[in-house]
Write a protein that holds these residues in place. Sequence first.
Motif, PDB file in Angstrom:
ATOM      1  N   ASP A  48      65.843 -50.563 -21.851  1.00 47.76           N
ATOM      2  CA  ASP A  48      64.418 -50.046 -21.734  1.00 47.76           C
ATOM      3  C   ASP A  48      64.315 -48.659 -22.101  1.00 47.76           C
ATOM      4  O   ASP A  48      63.392 -47.984 -22.072  1.00 47.76           O
ATOM      5  N   LEU A  49      65.002 -48.176 -22.867  1.00 45.28           N
ATOM      6  CA  LEU A  49      64.888 -46.579 -23.142  1.00 45.28           C
ATOM      7  C   LEU A  49      63.753 -46.511 -24.122  1.00 45.28           C
ATOM      8  O   LEU A  49      63.484 -47.213 -25.132  1.00 45.28           O
ATOM      9  N   GLN A  50      62.968 -45.485 -24.083  1.00 44.76           N
ATOM     10  CA  GLN A  50      61.705 -44.993 -24.990  1.00 44.76           C
ATOM     11  C   GLN A  50      61.718 -43.628 -25.078  1.00 44.76           C
ATOM     12  O   GLN A  50      62.557 -42.761 -24.675  1.00 44.76           O
ATOM     13  N   PRO A  51      61.542 -43.469 -26.423  1.00 43.29           N
ATOM     14  CA  PRO A  51      61.394 -41.987 -26.970  1.00 43.29           C
ATOM     15  C   PRO A  51      61.169 -41.053 -25.984  1.00 43.29           C
ATOM     16  O   PRO A  51      59.608 -41.220 -25.500  1.00 43.29           O
ATOM     17  N   GLY A  52      61.501 -39.864 -25.790  1.00 47.78           N
ATOM     18  CA  GLY A  52      61.264 -39.079 -24.581  1.00 47.78           C
ATOM     19  C   GLY A  52      61.978 -39.019 -23.445  1.00 47.78           C
ATOM     20  O   GLY A  52      62.160 -38.046 -22.576  1.00 47.78           O
ATOM     21  N   ASP A  53      62.811 -40.187 -23.113  1.00 50.93           N
ATOM     22  CA  ASP A  53      63.597 -40.222 -22.140  1.00 50.93           C
ATOM     23  C   ASP A  53      64.793 -39.583 -22.409  1.00 50.93           C
ATOM     24  O   ASP A  53      65.271 -38.875 -23.249  1.00 50.93           O
ATOM     25  N   LEU A  54      65.412 -38.804 -21.122  1.00 53.91           N
ATOM     26  CA  LEU A  54      66.669 -38.499 -21.054  1.00 53.91           C
ATOM     27  C   LEU A  54      67.707 -39.444 -21.052  1.00 53.91           C
ATOM     28  O   LEU A  54      67.814 -40.427 -20.303  1.00 53.91           O
ATOM     29  N   VAL A  55      68.877 -39.025 -21.734  1.00 53.16           N
ATOM     30  CA  VAL A  55      70.134 -39.994 -21.760  1.00 53.16           C
ATOM     31  C   VAL A  55      71.422 -39.503 -20.941  1.00 53.16           C
ATOM     32  O   VAL A  55      71.706 -38.217 -21.406  1.00 53.16           O
ATOM     33  N   PHE A  56      71.925 -40.130 -20.054  1.00 51.56           N
ATOM     34  CA  PHE A  56      72.693 -39.097 -19.240  1.00 51.56           C
ATOM     35  C   PHE A  56      74.187 -39.780 -19.295  1.00 51.56           C
ATOM     36  O   PHE A  56      74.485 -41.095 -19.508  1.00 51.56           O
ATOM     37  N   PHE A  57      75.470 -38.907 -19.491  1.00 47.52           N
ATOM     38  CA  PHE A  57      76.807 -39.684 -19.575  1.00 47.52           C
ATOM     39  C   PHE A  57      77.679 -39.012 -18.672  1.00 47.52           C
ATOM     40  O   PHE A  57      77.651 -37.836 -17.948  1.00 47.52           O
ATOM     41  N   TYR A  58      78.970 -39.918 -18.684  1.00 47.29           N
ATOM     42  CA  TYR A  58      80.168 -39.408 -17.513  1.00 47.29           C
ATOM     43  C   TYR A  58      79.638 -39.648 -16.163  1.00 47.29           C
ATOM     44  O   TYR A  58      78.282 -39.745 -15.704  1.00 47.29           O
ATOM     45  N   SER A  59      80.630 -39.758 -15.231  1.00 45.43           N
ATOM     46  CA  SER A  59      80.583 -39.870 -13.946  1.00 45.43           C
ATOM     47  C   SER A  59      81.294 -39.143 -13.288  1.00 45.43           C
ATOM     48  O   SER A  59      82.601 -39.164 -13.303  1.00 45.43           O
ATOM     49  N   PRO A  60      80.827 -38.093 -12.512  1.00 47.26           N
ATOM     50  CA  PRO A  60      79.527 -37.909 -12.278  1.00 47.26           C
ATOM     51  C   PRO A  60      78.734 -37.222 -13.638  1.00 47.26           C
ATOM     52  O   PRO A  60      79.726 -36.829 -14.483  1.00 47.26           O
ATOM     53  N   VAL A  61      77.441 -37.238 -13.501  1.00 40.08           N
ATOM     54  CA  VAL A  61      76.913 -36.729 -14.791  1.00 40.08           C
ATOM     55  C   VAL A  61      77.201 -35.344 -15.050  1.00 40.08           C
ATOM     56  O   VAL A  61      77.135 -34.656 -14.190  1.00 40.08           O
ATOM     57  N   SER A  62      77.547 -35.035 -16.473  1.00 40.72           N
ATOM     58  CA  SER A  62      77.691 -33.808 -16.736  1.00 40.72           C
ATOM     59  C   SER A  62      77.321 -33.743 -18.554  1.00 40.72           C
ATOM     60  O   SER A  62      77.808 -32.525 -19.118  1.00 40.72           O
ATOM     61  N   HIS A  63      76.704 -34.654 -18.841  1.00 44.90           N
ATOM     62  CA  HIS A  63      76.095 -34.646 -20.239  1.00 44.90           C
ATOM     63  C   HIS A  63      74.789 -35.025 -20.434  1.00 44.90           C
ATOM     64  O   HIS A  63      74.674 -36.106 -19.857  1.00 44.90           O
ATOM     65  N   VAL A  64      73.752 -34.402 -21.270  1.00 44.56           N
ATOM     66  CA  VAL A  64      72.369 -35.020 -21.156  1.00 44.56           C
ATOM     67  C   VAL A  64      71.762 -34.862 -22.615  1.00 44.56           C
ATOM     68  O   VAL A  64      72.180 -33.846 -23.384  1.00 44.56           O
TER      69      VAL A  64
END
Length: 350
Positions: free
Chosen positions: A294-310
């Motif tokens: 459901d991603l749209q341009p302008g969304d932030l994308v998060f990586f790793y658990s716990p989150v440590s990259h965007v």
Amino acid sequence: MTRKRTTILRLSVAALIALPGLLSSIGTASAAPSKAQVDAAKAKYNELAHQAEVISEQLNTAQAQLDAIRVKEANAKQAMDTAQAAAASALKDLNARETAAYTSQGSQLSGILGSNSFSDFSDRIAYMSAIASHDADLATRYQSAQIQADAARQAYSTAAAQASTQVKVIADRKQQLLTAAASAKQVYVKLYGSWHAAQVAAAKAAAAAEHQTGGTGGGGPIPPPPPPNGSVASQAIAAARSVIGTQYVWGAADPSVGFDCSGLVMWSYAQAGVSLPHSSAMMAAMLPHVAYSDLQPGDLVFFYSPVSHVGLYIGGGLMIDADHPGAGGEVAVRSVSSFSSFDYGGRISG
């Protein structure tokens, strides 16, 4: 030293022992390392950097404890000096009274003998005795206070020496970890640069071959439409595109200095009038989550658990992000799938 701190120090030493083997194996790798080798180097660097961060916090705590002990030590010394001065003053007064009493026995005796009644005589004797007793008690109390304050000062002095030694041990471990992490980062950056260059070369070769054969290169999912011009998302994306190629710098969010991952996203959305914290974890916590589909341009994308990259999603499975220090880690357009640890997206309304 607490059990937790001892454990961290032991893990730190273990990491330092293991690092030369990793560097040796990486040093003999081929000119085009595999993705697994790059990931292993990055994992080792992240591990050492994290341990350095943990022990840095322990050093901060130990230093704060040492500072508090030194304040108590100084207060105890001041109390001892005050009590010592008061005791000396009381003894001086007592000696002066004894001298005066010795040299004026006649006048005191006259005062006593001049009493008009036996009751008056007794009262005067009791009064003079009470004055002498009070002076002696006062001197004794000050001397006792001096002894107690001196004991406290010595106890705090011993505690300060122990805490100072502990601070030095932790500081030494921190320096060892920082040195090892710096070496691991150099290895990782070098490997990533070689791997990335090989990937770019392969992609160019494939594109050239496809162009020669007249291929279309289609078959992928249709990307969502770009955000409308003038929207918050389009402004943020335009801002991020304007700084592509800017170097990665820890804790930075300034085009003239550099960006880290959250600094880039924070700065890009700030150009559109949206305030975000300089923390990928805090961004993830404050925004509604969005699935990859459901991603749209302008969304932030998060990586790793716990989150440590965007990163900042721009559509078509691509994002703009700042990845890591050194060659290949600067602000660039990258595939979301280049990170195997995608968690979820975050959407900013507007």
